[in-house]
Design an enzyme around this catalytic site. Structure first.
Site, PDB file in Angstrom:
ATOM      1  N   LEU A   1       0.831  -1.206   0.000  1.00 50.90           N
ATOM      2  CA  LEU A   1       0.000   0.000   0.000  1.00 50.90           C
ATOM      3  C   LEU A   1       0.858   1.246   0.000  1.00 50.90           C
ATOM      4  O   LEU A   1       0.430   2.316  -0.400  1.00 50.90           O
ATOM      5  CB  LEU A   1      -0.902   0.014   1.230  1.00 50.90           C
ATOM      6  N   GLY A   2       2.061   1.123   0.558  1.00 50.90           N
ATOM      7  CA  GLY A   2       2.923   2.292   0.630  1.00 50.90           C
ATOM      8  C   GLY A   2       4.104   1.992   1.520  1.00 50.90           C
ATOM      9  O   GLY A   2       4.193   0.921   2.120  1.00 50.90           O
ATOM     10  N   ALA A   3       5.019   2.939   1.598  1.00 48.32           N
ATOM     11  CA  ALA A   3       6.178   2.770   2.449  1.00 48.32           C
ATOM     12  C   ALA A   3       6.260   3.957   3.373  1.00 48.32           C
ATOM     13  O   ALA A   3       6.688   5.024   2.996  1.00 48.32           O
ATOM     14  CB  ALA A   3       7.443   2.638   1.612  1.00 48.32           C
TER      15      ALA A   3
ATOM     16  N   LYS B   1       1.758  -3.382   8.793  1.00 48.68           N
ATOM     17  CA  LYS B   1       2.970  -2.563   8.712  1.00 48.68           C
ATOM     18  C   LYS B   1       4.150  -3.393   9.184  1.00 48.68           C
ATOM     19  O   LYS B   1       4.142  -3.925  10.298  1.00 48.68           O
ATOM     20  CB  LYS B   1       2.802  -1.314   9.581  1.00 48.68           C
TER      21      LYS B   1
ATOM     22  N   ASP C   1       5.397  13.224  13.742  1.00 45.83           N
ATOM     23  CA  ASP C   1       5.496  13.127  12.287  1.00 45.83           C
ATOM     24  C   ASP C   1       4.123  13.335  11.659  1.00 45.83           C
ATOM     25  O   ASP C   1       3.610  12.478  10.951  1.00 45.83           O
ATOM     26  CB  ASP C   1       6.092  11.768  11.894  1.00 45.83           C
TER      27      ASP C   1
ATOM     28  N   GLY D   1       7.270   5.896   7.151  1.00 46.42           N
ATOM     29  CA  GLY D   1       8.542   6.167   7.796  1.00 46.42           C
ATOM     30  C   GLY D   1       9.093   4.987   8.562  1.00 46.42           C
ATOM     31  O   GLY D   1      10.286   4.900   8.811  1.00 46.42           O
ATOM     32  N   PHE D   2       8.238   4.081   8.929  1.00 43.63           N
ATOM     33  CA  PHE D   2       8.700   3.008   9.801  1.00 43.63           C
ATOM     34  C   PHE D   2       8.780   1.673   9.091  1.00 43.63           C
ATOM     35  O   PHE D   2       9.139   0.673   9.682  1.00 43.63           O
ATOM     36  CB  PHE D   2       7.774   2.882  11.007  1.00 43.63           C
TER      37      PHE D   2
END
Ligand SMILES: *[C@@H]1O[C@H](CO)[C@@H](O)[C@H](O)[C@H]1NC(C)=O
Ligand SMILES: *[C@@H]1O[C@H](CO)[C@@H](O)[C@H](O)[C@H]1NC(C)=O
Ligand SMILES: *[C@@H]1O[C@H](CO)[C@@H](O)[C@H](O)[C@H]1NC(C)=O
Ligand SMILES: *[C@@H]1O[C@H](CO)[C@@H](O)[C@H](O)[C@H]1NC(C)=O
Ligand SMILES: *[C@@H]1O[C@H](CO)[C@@H](O)[C@H](O)[C@H]1NC(C)=O
Ligand SMILES: *[C@@H]1O[C@H](CO)[C@@H](O)[C@H](O)[C@H]1NC(C)=O
Ligand SMILES: *[C@@H]1O[C@H](CO)[C@@H](O)[C@H](O)[C@H]1NC(C)=O
Ligand SMILES: *[C@@H]1O[C@H](CO)[C@@H](O)[C@H](O)[C@H]1NC(C)=O
Ligand SMILES: *[C@@H]1O[C@H](CO)[C@@H](O)[C@H](O)[C@H]1NC(C)=O
Ligand SMILES: *[C@@H]1O[C@H](CO)[C@@H](O)[C@H](O)[C@H]1NC(C)=O
Length: 852
Positions: A507-509, A529, A627, A511-512
């Site tokens: 789905l995405g990348a 995640k 963040d 910060g963690f």
């Protein structure tokens, strides 16, 4: 002597009475017990009576072949004993020729001694108030039973602060302050009360020489030279009633301090007052690991019952349940497979001062987890009374209390499987079976009715809605309810691998780490995640997971579960259908063309502000997000804003101001507050800054750090303030909203709020709660000053991403307004975590600026 009397019988009666009263006055202190006298345990008829036989000293029988010398009130109620060790029938009690009182066993051993050999005692006497006195020459007292009390005080006895009543593990003292204090094992104070402040202002300081007295009518009072009149502590419930009644104050073997009354000659006693109203609040009443409760739902008048927490335990002594319980399998023999047994409406007694490492402010599931992962913890109690207090208990001594009205849940560590007691065993133990049967019938009937209703409704709903496209997502929501019970679900790595089809659908990348779409076994769609670069141990990870999952708000993404296996650390979140906000704001960048109208934008801004407010001000472990950016604001199918990734970077420990350990500076260029760069403390105001930038972007549809020809080669946020000053609001608003009906008043509000939020000085920025009020139009908004840093044009655009490699789940202490500074031990999970950070301080970016 010649007497002219009409009735000689009445005269003789008069004479008798006269002589009796004379002898009473005369004898009272001279009913001597001479040196060398003795009593034998084998003859209970032998006694040393007081002059009018109100009291007598003799052996009394405790149980078969177990005796003890005691002063008893007429009828046999003991008020003093020689020591507390019973002897057998061969023992004797003597006033030795050396002047000392001794209890000697059959073999000649001294069991108890008054230690008065060298005080020149010449005789002893027991007076009519029950005081046994050893007298020196001249009738001076060398020793008295009133000065050496055991567990009882009678009227005319002076109890001072240097004396102690004892009964088993329990002791009672009068503090110098005038407080009555009850202790278990000389360490745990489970009762400490006394003078109330209206009587004298010296409540918390020391009195001169307080004396506790029980008056014959049943008033318990304290007097002191600094008092004009004695201060009343308690009245016995039969105050001043009846005659020939002895009232006395006694510390029972059950640890309660009570006033009793006993009618002369009856030998029986009645409770008239108790210091601890609920007997189960007496520490250790049911022994270690024992649970105290009552037989019946509301019968605190009867004696409590002692039970074990579950069938994983057994009584140490089946015949004396007050001795406590022990585990059938010790925790040490099942490392790794220990689990927590839940005990609703149960509290493990806690009394101040509790070690601060054992007191936490966390949610109920975190309270359970904290104990499970802490090796030294054997049990925990979470008070559900709104304080959020969680107590961890160590193996020393755990004393339990169960009551259907207690707002508290406790957990006990046991080796699995959990074998609960038969339901309501405490209450139901001696209740008739028919009562239970009736209850079952009612429960079954209610459940059956509910089921029928649910099935009917479900059928109806399915029938009318099955063709609706909403059906699928609704059923997913229902499935999610399975996980809504509170505790995070622990998944195995395999399970998550399966549900994400081998981490295929990215789905995405963030910060963690990367985020993947997954479908759980119950068909719930989730976002998984995969955290990267975790250095923490499993325990700390679990504790932080517990904190995150106990943080619930409509505008926060909900944690469904986690996985912690070997190196793998994954978090499972609810799936947000519409992805993140940036896709909608900066759609033009990729030309994807998805756009939001103004009303949705405003609602998202407001929702985001509410979510952050909750993190800062309303939830228990104050969290600074660190963040905040459009990528971390997710939208559900109804375009409600949900803040994600909170708690991953930072938790605030409001207690620990000294150690500002910053293990990781995260954040994204353009959204970082100036204090990140200026080496100043990071507070919740840093989030406010980031939020202000996001808000400006929501209004303008442009990145705040964007530099273009149109903005005269200035950063957008800087340019926007200048235009705002000039009154060119239209120029700032997103061009794609042009054709729309835009609420210009809302736009103005949003814009002004955003300029307030991006002030360089953290103290100038409003709190998040204020931001919400300003957006809603509840609070007037003053004209914002120029955000200073912007005019210098130095900060906002600097690219800062200082640590992509340090720990993602790091926790650090920062200064922030504690939402409820109710206690100095406001710690929780973050306190545990901060120790770790101190350890790692050397390898991390340490900040030591003092709090403002
Ligand atoms: C004690 O007194 C009771 C009656 O008062 C009598 O029956 C009993 O024999 C006496 N015991 C001794 C050891 O004298
Ligand atoms: C006991 O008597 C002796 C001699 O009469 C005297 O010296 C001593 O002080 C007395 N002790 C006490 C404690 O009164
Ligand atoms: C015994 O003496 C005490 C103290 O002098 C007195 O209070 C009590 O009434 C007397 N009891 C009897 C039965 O005479
Ligand atoms: C108790 O104290 C009072 C004075 O406070 C005193 O008159 C009385 O004799 C004392 N009683 C005993 C038994 O020591
Ligand atoms: C009571 O306290 C003593 C010393 O403080 C300790 O050694 C003992 O274990 C305690 N007893 C119990 C039952 O905990
Ligand atoms: C005395 O008791 C009161 C409650 O009645 C308590 O607030 C106070 O702290 C106690 N004082 C001491 C010295 O323990
Ligand atoms: C304090 O004592 C007074 C008189 O004994 C009583 O009227 C008052 O209710 C007490 N106050 C408290 C808080 O217990
Ligand atoms: C009161 O007395 C206790 C012991 O007697 C002492 O430890 C304490 O410091 C005293 N407190 C005050 C305020 O004088
Ligand atoms: C309270 O204590 C002060 C001295 O500490 C004394 O002067 C005053 O009379 C006391 N008040 C009462 C009601 O006993
Ligand atoms: C038990 O009964 C008393 C009065 O009879 C009442 O005040 C109390 O609240 C009751 N407790 C519970 C737990 O129902």
């Amino acid at each position: 002597m010649t007497l002219n009397s009409s009735s000689s019988s009445s005269l003789s009666l008069l004479l008798l009475l006269l002589s009796l009263s004379v002898s009473l006055n005369f004898i009272s202190s001279f009913a001597d017990i001479s040196l060398g006298s003795s009593l034998s345990a084998s003859n209970l008829n032998q006694s040393w009576p007081s002059p009018n036989s109100t009291f007598s000293l003799s052996f009394i029988q405790r149980s078969r072949n177990s005796f003890i010398p005691a002063i008893t009130y007429s009828g046999g109620v003991p008020i003093w004993t020689a020591g507390s060790t019973p002897v057998d029938s061969s023992a004797s009690f003597q006033l030795h020729s050396s002047g000392t009182l001794r209890l000697i066993s059959g073999s000649g051993a001294i069991i108890w001694d008054s230690n008065t050999q060298r005080l020149n005692v010449t005789s002893a006497s027991l007076d009519d108030s029950g005081n046994l006195v050893l007298l020196k020459n001249g009738g001076v007292s060398a020793w008295s039973s009133f000065d050496n009390p055991t567990d009882t005080i009678v009227p005319s006895q002076n109890f001072t602060s240097d004396k102690t009543l004892r009964s088993g593990y329990y002791s009672f003292t009068l503090l110098k302050s005038g407080n009555l204090s009850l202790k278990w094992n000389d360490s745990v104070v489970y009762f400490n009360q006394g003078l109330n402040s209206t009587i004298n202002s010296t409540v918390n300081s020391n009195l001169t020489s307080p004396i506790l007295r029980l008056q014959p009518v049943g008033i318990l009072s304290i007097s002191d030279v600094s008092f004009n009149t004695a201060a009343i502590i308690a009245y016995s419930s039969d105050y001043a009633e009846g005659s020939d009644i002895l009232r006395f104050l006694s510390l029972g073997s059950d640890g309660n301090l009570r006033i009793f009354s006993s009618a002369r000659g009856s030998g029986s006693t009645t409770r008239r007052w108790a210091a601890v109203t609920d007997q189960c609040e007496v520490f250790g009443y049911c022994g270690n690991m024992g649970i105290c409760g009552y037989n019946g739902y509301n019968d605190s008048s009867s004696d409590p019952l002692c039970e074990c927490p579950s069938q994983n335990f057994e009584f140490i002594d089946q015949n004396d349940r007050r001795k406590g319980c022990r585990r059938k399998v010790e925790i040490d023999s099942c490392p790794g497979s220990a689990t927590m047994l839940e005990l609703p409406h149960t509290k493990f007694l806690t009394f101040q001062p509790e070690l601060s490492s054992q007191v936490f402010f966390v949610g109920i599931s975190a309270c359970r987890l904290n104990c499970l992962v802490t090796g030294s913890c054997v049990a925990s109690t979470s008070l559900s009374d709104g304080t959020g207090l969680c107590y961890l208990k160590t193996p020393d001594f755990v004393s339990g209390f169960q009551n259907p009205a207690l707002p508290s849940t406790s957990y006990v560590k046991v080796c699995g499987p959990v074998l609960p007691n038969p339901s309501g065993s405490l209450q139901a133990e001696e209740k008739s079976k028919s009562w239970r049967l009736k209850a079952w019938i009612v429960v079954v009937a209610v459940l059956a009715t509910l089921m029928v209703l649910v099935v009917l409704e479900g059928g109806l709903w399915y029938w009318c809605c099955r063709n609706s496209p909403k059906f699928v997502s609704l059923s997913a929501q229902y499935a999610l309810l399975e996980y809504a019970s509170g505790a995070p679900v622990q998944f195995s790595y395999k399970e998550l691998q399966r549900s994400t089809k081998g981490f295929k659908d990215k789905l995405g990348a963030g910060g963690f780490g990367a985020v993947y779409r997954g479908v759980l076994a119950n068909r719930t769609v989730v976002a998984v995640k995969q955290l990267e670069g975790i250095e923490q141990g499993e325990k700390q990870f679990r504790m932080e997971v517990a904190t995150i999952s106990s943080t619930h708000h409509l505008n926060l993404v909900r944690l469904v579960g986690f996985c912690s296996e070997g190196k793998h650390r994954l978090l499972v979140y609810e799936f947000m259908k519409n992805g993140s906000l940036d896709n909608f704001l900066f759609a033009n960048e990729e030309g994807s063309g998805k756009l939001l109208n103004w009303q949705s934008r405003f609602n998202i801004a407001l929702g985001t502000a509410r979510g952050i407010t909750y993190l800062h001000e309303e939830c228990r472990d104050c969290i600074v997000h660190c963040d905040i950016k459009p990528e971390n604001i997710l939208l559900d199918e109804n375009y409600n804003a949900k803040v994600s990734d909170f708690g991953l970077a930072k938790l605030i420990n409001p207690k620990d101001h000294r150690h500002r350990t910053l293990t990781s500076v995260r954040g994204t260029r353009g959204y970082l507050a100036p204090e990140w760069l200026a080496n100043l403390p990071i507070t919740s105001k840093s989030d406010v800054y980031s939020y202000g930038m996001v808000l400006l972007e929501i209004v303008s549809g442009r990145r705040n750090f964007e530099v273009s020809q149109e903005t005269n080669r200035k950063k957008f946020s800087l340019w926007a303030y200048e235009e705002f000053e000039k009154g060119n609001v239209k120029g700032i608003v997103d061009k794609s909203l042009a054709g729309e009906d835009v609420d210009i008043e809302q736009v103005m509000r949003a814009m002004q709020v955003s300029f307030w939020c991006i002030q360089e000085q953290p103290s100038q920025r409003p709190m998040m709660g204020k931001v919400v009020q300003m957006l809603e139009g509840i609070t007037e908004i003053e004209k914002p000053p120029a955000p200073k840093a912007l005019t210098e044009g130095s900060v906002g655009g600097t690219s800062v991403n200082m640590s992509s490699s340090t720990s993602a789940l790091s926790t650090f202490a920062a200064s922030a307004p504690a939402p409820s500074s109710s206690s100095s031990t406001h710690t929780g999970v973050s306190a545990l975590a901060s120790d770790r950070n101190i350890e790692r301080a050397s390898s991390s970016l340490l900040r030591s600026s003092s709090p403002n």
